[in-house]
Design an enzyme around this catalytic site. Structure first.
Site, PDB file in Angstrom:
ATOM      1  N   LYS A   1      -9.320 -23.001  23.333  1.00 39.93           N
ATOM      2  CA  LYS A   1      -8.069 -22.577  22.520  1.00 39.93           C
ATOM      3  C   LYS A   1      -6.330 -23.208  23.557  1.00 39.93           C
ATOM      4  CE  LYS A   1      -9.306 -20.277  19.277  1.00 39.93           C
ATOM      5  NZ  LYS A   1      -8.742 -20.317  17.986  1.00 39.93           N
TER       6      LYS A   1
ATOM      7  N   TYR B   1     -13.429 -20.054  25.967  1.00 36.03           N
ATOM      8  CA  TYR B   1     -13.346 -20.149  24.446  1.00 36.03           C
ATOM      9  C   TYR B   1     -11.216 -20.317  25.163  1.00 36.03           C
ATOM     10  CZ  TYR B   1     -10.534 -17.558  20.279  1.00 36.03           C
ATOM     11  OH  TYR B   1     -10.027 -16.935  19.749  1.00 36.03           O
TER      12      TYR B   1
ATOM     13  N   SER C   1      -4.618 -18.508  20.425  1.00 36.25           N
ATOM     14  CA  SER C   1      -5.309 -16.994  21.033  1.00 36.25           C
ATOM     15  C   SER C   1      -4.696 -16.814  22.811  1.00 36.25           C
ATOM     16  CB  SER C   1      -6.665 -17.139  21.237  1.00 36.25           C
ATOM     17  OG  SER C   1      -7.331 -16.045  21.921  1.00 36.25           O
TER      18      SER C   1
HETATM   19  N1  LIG Z   1     -10.172 -11.259  15.683  1.00 35.01           N
HETATM   20  C1  LIG Z   1      -9.032 -12.028  16.618  1.00 35.01           C
HETATM   21  O1  LIG Z   1      -8.714 -10.581  17.404  1.00 35.01           O
HETATM   22  C2  LIG Z   1      -8.779 -12.803  16.804  1.00 35.01           C
HETATM   23  C3  LIG Z   1      -7.247 -12.785  18.418  1.00 35.01           C
HETATM   24  C4  LIG Z   1      -7.269 -14.254  18.770  1.00 35.01           C
HETATM   25  C5  LIG Z   1      -7.228 -15.648  17.807  1.00 35.01           C
HETATM   26  N2  LIG Z   1      -8.158 -14.992  16.635  1.00 35.01           N
HETATM   27  C6  LIG Z   1      -8.391 -15.831  16.054  1.00 35.01           C
HETATM   28  O2  LIG Z   1      -8.743 -16.400  15.267  1.00 35.01           O
HETATM   29  C7  LIG Z   1      -9.362 -17.029  14.107  1.00 35.01           C
HETATM   30  C8  LIG Z   1      -9.438 -16.411  12.452  1.00 35.01           C
HETATM   31  O3  LIG Z   1     -10.891 -15.212  14.033  1.00 35.01           O
HETATM   32  P1  LIG Z   1     -11.692 -14.385  12.610  1.00 35.01           P
HETATM   33  O4  LIG Z   1     -11.505 -12.747  13.664  1.00 35.01           O
HETATM   34  O5  LIG Z   1     -11.013 -14.119  11.360  1.00 35.01           O
HETATM   35  O6  LIG Z   1     -12.874 -14.136  13.230  1.00 35.01           O
HETATM   36  P2  LIG Z   1     -14.368 -13.613  11.556  1.00 35.01           P
HETATM   37  O7  LIG Z   1     -14.240 -13.089  10.798  1.00 35.01           O
HETATM   38  O8  LIG Z   1     -15.520 -14.195  12.173  1.00 35.01           O
HETATM   39  O9  LIG Z   1     -14.331 -15.455  11.097  1.00 35.01           O
HETATM   40  C9  LIG Z   1     -14.552 -16.443  11.250  1.00 35.01           C
HETATM   41  C10 LIG Z   1     -15.054 -17.566   9.563  1.00 35.01           C
HETATM   42  O10 LIG Z   1     -14.850 -18.811  10.208  1.00 35.01           O
HETATM   43  C11 LIG Z   1     -16.106 -18.902   9.720  1.00 35.01           C
HETATM   44  N3  LIG Z   1     -16.480 -20.114  10.693  1.00 35.01           N
HETATM   45  C12 LIG Z   1     -16.886 -19.792  12.491  1.00 35.01           C
HETATM   46  N4  LIG Z   1     -17.901 -20.879  13.004  1.00 35.01           N
HETATM   47  C13 LIG Z   1     -18.130 -21.998  11.701  1.00 35.01           C
HETATM   48  C14 LIG Z   1     -17.970 -23.371  11.821  1.00 35.01           C
HETATM   49  N5  LIG Z   1     -17.916 -23.560  13.341  1.00 35.01           N
HETATM   50  N6  LIG Z   1     -18.126 -23.965  11.240  1.00 35.01           N
HETATM   51  C15 LIG Z   1     -17.717 -23.834  10.422  1.00 35.01           C
HETATM   52  N7  LIG Z   1     -16.866 -22.587   9.578  1.00 35.01           N
HETATM   53  C16 LIG Z   1     -16.837 -21.508  10.933  1.00 35.01           C
HETATM   54  C17 LIG Z   1     -17.468 -17.873   9.786  1.00 35.01           C
HETATM   55  O11 LIG Z   1     -17.954 -18.379   8.719  1.00 35.01           O
HETATM   56  P3  LIG Z   1     -19.626 -18.332   9.161  1.00 35.01           P
HETATM   57  O12 LIG Z   1     -19.955 -17.818  10.254  1.00 35.01           O
HETATM   58  O13 LIG Z   1     -20.518 -18.229   8.108  1.00 35.01           O
HETATM   59  O14 LIG Z   1     -19.122 -19.865   9.511  1.00 35.01           O
HETATM   60  C18 LIG Z   1     -15.728 -17.181   8.700  1.00 35.01           C
HETATM   61  O15 LIG Z   1     -15.465 -17.395   7.726  1.00 35.01           O
HETATM   62  C19 LIG Z   1     -10.231 -17.665  15.282  1.00 35.01           C
HETATM   63  O16 LIG Z   1      -9.610 -19.359  15.207  1.00 35.01           O
HETATM   64  C20 LIG Z   1     -10.070 -16.515  16.574  1.00 35.01           C
HETATM   65  O17 LIG Z   1     -10.625 -17.983  17.467  1.00 35.01           O
HETATM   66  C21 LIG Z   1      -8.728 -14.060  17.017  1.00 35.01           C
END
Ligand SMILES: NC(=O)c1ccc[n+]([C@@H]2O[C@H](COP(=O)([O-])OP(=O)(O)OC[C@H]3O[C@@H](n4cnc5c(N)ncnc54)[C@H](OP(=O)(O)O)[C@@H]3O)[C@@H](O)[C@H]2O)c1
Length: 237
Positions: free
Chosen positions: A154, A150, A137
């Site tokens: 990261k 967070y 991130s």
């Molecule tokens: N969205 C953004 O703007 C953004 C920006 C920078 C970085 N990121 C990074 O991108 C990655 C994906 O994020 P996203 O936004 O796509 O998230 P998301 O849509 O909320 O999806 C997260 C996924 O991870 C699973 N998960 C969460 N905690 C878990 C755990 N403890 N064990 C196993 N599975 C788990 C969730 O399912 P369950 O909840 O059912 O477990 C879901 O499948 C993350 O690493 C995040 O930090 C996101």
């Protein structure tokens, strides 16, 4: 058929990457905690590829053992993506308001679990000459109010991927900042706000696929820098 293990692949970026790889002929192992969403994702992916969905929390050693066993049964692992992640408590509190237990949980999910899972599947990664991707991130390198736990996690995730890269130069190891995406996690960070201007997570996938195709030297990357170059369309005569 190459094999990828993607954590947190029931929704968001993890699912979109899984869908793209499934369409390209990869076998997949995926996980997430909520069974209904995981089963739904697995059913959609199964039409395109061989998918093993294992429900569990990545911070749970027994669950990681199940993922390790699924990999070991196949004998090789071409791609490991540490995508599952937690923001910690939301609405995002100032660092002084984050309890030690809450901070520990963020580190457990975002740093300790990926490090332990990588270690568990290292032999299979070596067999394949594999790739490890930690989804990072901009909060790893910038300082935003409320994002302290967070962001620290990261930053640590980036660091362990850098260390893995020098300890295992035969692997390709990347920390990738995907940029803002319109997902459940992003909405949780901005409760009640309209996030419809953020890009769909599917838009980040071409950059990840390009990174995987070109395999630059191990290191930290921004997905925005790896978007495939769009050539201007031919001007109609
Ligand atoms: N969205 C953004 O703007 C953004 C920006 C920078 C970085 N990121 C990074 O991108 C990655 C994906 O994020 P996203 O936004 O796509 O998230 P998301 O849509 O909320 O999806 C997260 C996924 O991870 C699973 N998960 C969460 N905690 C878990 C755990 N403890 N064990 C196993 N599975 C788990 C969730 O399912 P369950 O909840 O059912 O477990 C879901 O499948 C993350 O690493 C995040 O930090 C996101």
């Amino acid at each position: 058929m190459p094999l990828a293990l993607i954590t947190g692949a029931s929704t968001g970026l993890g699912y979109e990457l899984a869908a793209a790889l499934a369409g390209a002929g990869w076998e997949l192992i995926i996980d997430a905690r909520r069974r209904d969403l995981l089963d739904h994702a697995a059913a959609r992916l199964a039409g395109r590829s061989t998918v093993t969905a294992i429900r569990g929390d990545i911070a749970d050693p027994d669950h990681r053992g199940a993922l390790q066993a699924a990999v070991a049964a196949r004998g090789r692992l071409d791609l490991l993506v540490h995508n599952a992640s937690t923001l910690g408590p939301t609405p995002l509190p100032q660092l002084s308001q984050v309890t030690p237990a809450e901070f520990a949980r963020v580190l457990e999910v975002n740093v300790i679990a990926p490090a332990a899972l990588t270690a568990a599947v290292l032999p299979a990664l070596h067999t394949a000459g594999g790739v490890v991707v930690g989804i990072s991130s901009d909060a790893a390198v910038e300082h935003y109010p409320g994002w302290g736990a967070y962001g620290a996690a990261k930053a640590a995730l980036d660091h362990i991927h850098g260390t893995l890269a020098v300890e295992h130069p035969e692997l390709h190891v990347y920390a990738v900042d995907p940029g803002d995406m319109r997902t459940e996690m992003h909405q949780a960070a901005f409760p009640g706000q309209d996030i419809s201007d953020r890009p769909d997570p599917a838009t980040v996938v071409p950059a990840l696929l390009r990174l995987l195709a070109e395999l630059p030297p191990s290191g930290r990357h921004r997905a925005a820098d790896w978007q495939p170059i769009r050539r201007p369309g031919r001007v109609p005569a």
